[in-house]
Design an enzyme around this catalytic site. Structure first.
Site, short mmCIF file in Angstrom:
data_model
loop_
_atom_site.label_atom_id
_atom_site.label_comp_id
_atom_site.label_asym_id
_atom_site.label_seq_id
_atom_site.Cartn_x
_atom_site.Cartn_y
_atom_site.Cartn_z
N HIS A 62 0.74 -1.17 -0.07
CA HIS A 62 -0.17 -0.03 0.02
C HIS A 62 1.02 1.31 -0.16
O HIS A 62 2.04 1.14 -0.08
CB HIS A 62 -1.03 0.11 1.06
CG HIS A 62 -0.21 0.16 2.62
ND1 HIS A 62 0.48 -0.85 3.02
CD2 HIS A 62 -0.45 1.02 3.39
CE1 HIS A 62 0.78 -0.50 4.22
NE2 HIS A 62 0.37 0.71 4.46
N HIS A 64 1.32 3.87 1.91
CA HIS A 64 1.99 4.71 2.90
C HIS A 64 3.48 4.69 2.93
O HIS A 64 4.01 4.00 2.68
CB HIS A 64 1.60 4.12 4.28
CG HIS A 64 0.18 4.28 4.63
ND1 HIS A 64 -0.67 3.52 5.47
CD2 HIS A 64 -0.76 5.26 4.31
CE1 HIS A 64 -1.86 4.11 5.80
NE2 HIS A 64 -1.94 5.23 4.91
N ASP A 66 5.98 4.71 5.10
CA ASP A 66 6.90 3.62 5.70
C ASP A 66 6.95 2.45 5.20
O ASP A 66 7.72 1.44 5.52
CB ASP A 66 6.44 3.57 7.32
CG ASP A 66 4.81 3.05 7.30
OD1 ASP A 66 4.01 3.52 6.69
OD2 ASP A 66 4.58 1.94 7.90
N HIS A 67 6.20 2.22 3.79
CA HIS A 67 6.34 0.98 2.99
C HIS A 67 6.84 1.29 1.49
O HIS A 67 7.31 0.55 1.02
CB HIS A 67 4.72 0.32 2.96
CG HIS A 67 4.58 0.08 4.21
ND1 HIS A 67 4.15 -1.16 4.74
CD2 HIS A 67 3.67 0.87 5.27
CE1 HIS A 67 3.57 -1.17 5.87
NE2 HIS A 67 3.52 -0.04 6.13
N HIS A 124 -7.50 -0.78 5.48
CA HIS A 124 -6.35 0.07 6.04
C HIS A 124 -6.13 1.35 5.12
O HIS A 124 -6.11 2.41 5.61
CB HIS A 124 -5.06 -0.57 6.22
CG HIS A 124 -3.95 0.17 6.70
ND1 HIS A 124 -3.63 0.52 8.12
CD2 HIS A 124 -2.60 0.61 5.90
CE1 HIS A 124 -2.59 1.20 8.17
NE2 HIS A 124 -1.90 1.17 7.05
N ASP A 146 -0.07 -3.81 6.35
CA ASP A 146 -0.75 -3.49 7.38
C ASP A 146 -2.26 -4.00 7.49
O ASP A 146 -3.09 -3.04 8.18
CB ASP A 146 -0.50 -1.91 7.43
CG ASP A 146 0.81 -1.34 7.76
OD1 ASP A 146 1.59 -2.26 8.02
OD2 ASP A 146 0.83 -0.08 7.76
N HIS A 184 4.64 -4.47 10.80
CA HIS A 184 5.20 -3.73 11.96
C HIS A 184 5.18 -4.81 13.17
O HIS A 184 4.61 -5.87 13.21
CB HIS A 184 4.16 -2.91 12.30
CG HIS A 184 4.17 -1.68 11.39
ND1 HIS A 184 4.75 -0.62 11.43
CD2 HIS A 184 3.60 -1.48 10.16
CE1 HIS A 184 4.66 0.46 10.73
NE2 HIS A 184 3.57 -0.24 9.60
FE FE Z 1 2.76 0.94 8.19
ZN ZN Z 2 0.15 1.73 6.58
#
Ligand code: FE
Ligand code: ZN
Length: 272
Positions: A62, A64, A66-67, A124, A146, A184
């Site tokens: 996805h 975001h 942090d990915h 998410h 996530d 995570h």
């Molecule tokens: Fe994340």
């Molecule tokens: Zn995420």
């Protein structure tokens, strides 16, 4: 004499730590490697260089940061004349994705002798996808970003409770031994909440002990399995009378539909 097929355990799957609690998953076979959700270029590039691996693809669940935040830096460093395929959800705006995917698509990674089915898991984010390797590593593996965490699930940033409930239902229906690789390390906090929902769940108490030992040794609690989640994850257990009773207590409402129980548990977790 060729024994390889009977002893083949598939690619190795290793966690690379990023930020405070992210896992970038690295699949390697021979000299070839694939990264899943590289939010940070640093740890990924360092590992590839140290291990002498050639990156053959990136998989993204996805949009975001942090990915996805490390993709451009990785490509800038490693990309030669032939573009490195970057797989990701077609319905999300991720600039570096050059192989957009929708539900039911298949990703072939011949260098790893692996292939993945794409499962759309909105909730998410609206376009979130998961990658399911049906015959990988003997038991099946799932990279679920996530969406599904040990004893928890992702926050609903873009999707509805009904979407997330349906997405989790698809993942829960995979074979019991399927290994679940999320993005995570949230397990201990999730167990803390899960015990508030199901204080008498014996499997959950056992898991709390096991996870405490792993974390004390600074080891990942991921991967999990479908079987373990079905026994200990309140978000997959919304039809259990104990979970429904707790959801009703926390929301102060009479809840008859599983999706309403799911929504109440998710809302409770948000302020837990
Ligand atoms: Fe994340
Ligand atoms: Zn995420």
């Amino acid at each position: 004499m060729k024994l390889e097929s009977s002893t083949d355990t598939g690619p190795q799957i290793l966690p690379l730590r990023a930020f405070s609690d992210n896992y970038i998953w690295l699949l390697e076979r021979g000299r070839h490697a694939v990264l899943v959700d590289p939010g940070d270029a640093g740890p990924a590039l360092a590992h590839l260089a140290a291990a002498g691996l050639q990156l053959v693809a990136i998989l993204v669940t996805h949009h975001h940061p942090d990915h996805t935040g490390g993709i451009e830096g990785i490509l800038a460093q490693l990309q030669g004349d032939v573009p490195i395929p970057v797989y990701g959800p077609a319905s999300e705006d991720i600039a570096s994705v050059n192989c957009p995917l929708v539900d039911g698509d298949r990703v072939e990674l011949p260098e790893l002798q692996a292939s993945f089915e794409v499962i759309a898991v909105p909730g998410h984010t609206r376009g979130h996808i998961a990658y399911y390797g049906r015959k990988l590593c003997g038991c099946g593996v799932l990279f679920c970003g996530d969406t599904l965490f040990p004893c928890g699930c992702g926050r609903l940033f873009e999707g509805t409770p009904a979407q997330m409930h349906a997405s989790l239902g698809r993942l829960a229906a995979l074979p019991a031994a399927t290994k679940l690789y999320c993005a995570h390390e949230y397990t201990q906090a999730n167990i803390h909440f899960a015990l508030a929902v199901e204080p008498d769940n014996e499997a959950l108490h056992q898991r709390e002990q096991q996870v405490a030992r792993l974390r004390a040794a600074d080891l990942p609690t991921v991967p999990s399995t479908v079987e373990l989640e079905l026994a200990t994850n309140p978000f997959l257990r919304v039809t259990a009378p104990t979970v429904r009773a707790s959801a009703q207590r926390s929301s102060g409402e009479q809840l008859t539909e599983p999706v309403a129980v799911f929504a109440a548990i998710r809302a409770w977790k948000n302020k837990f």
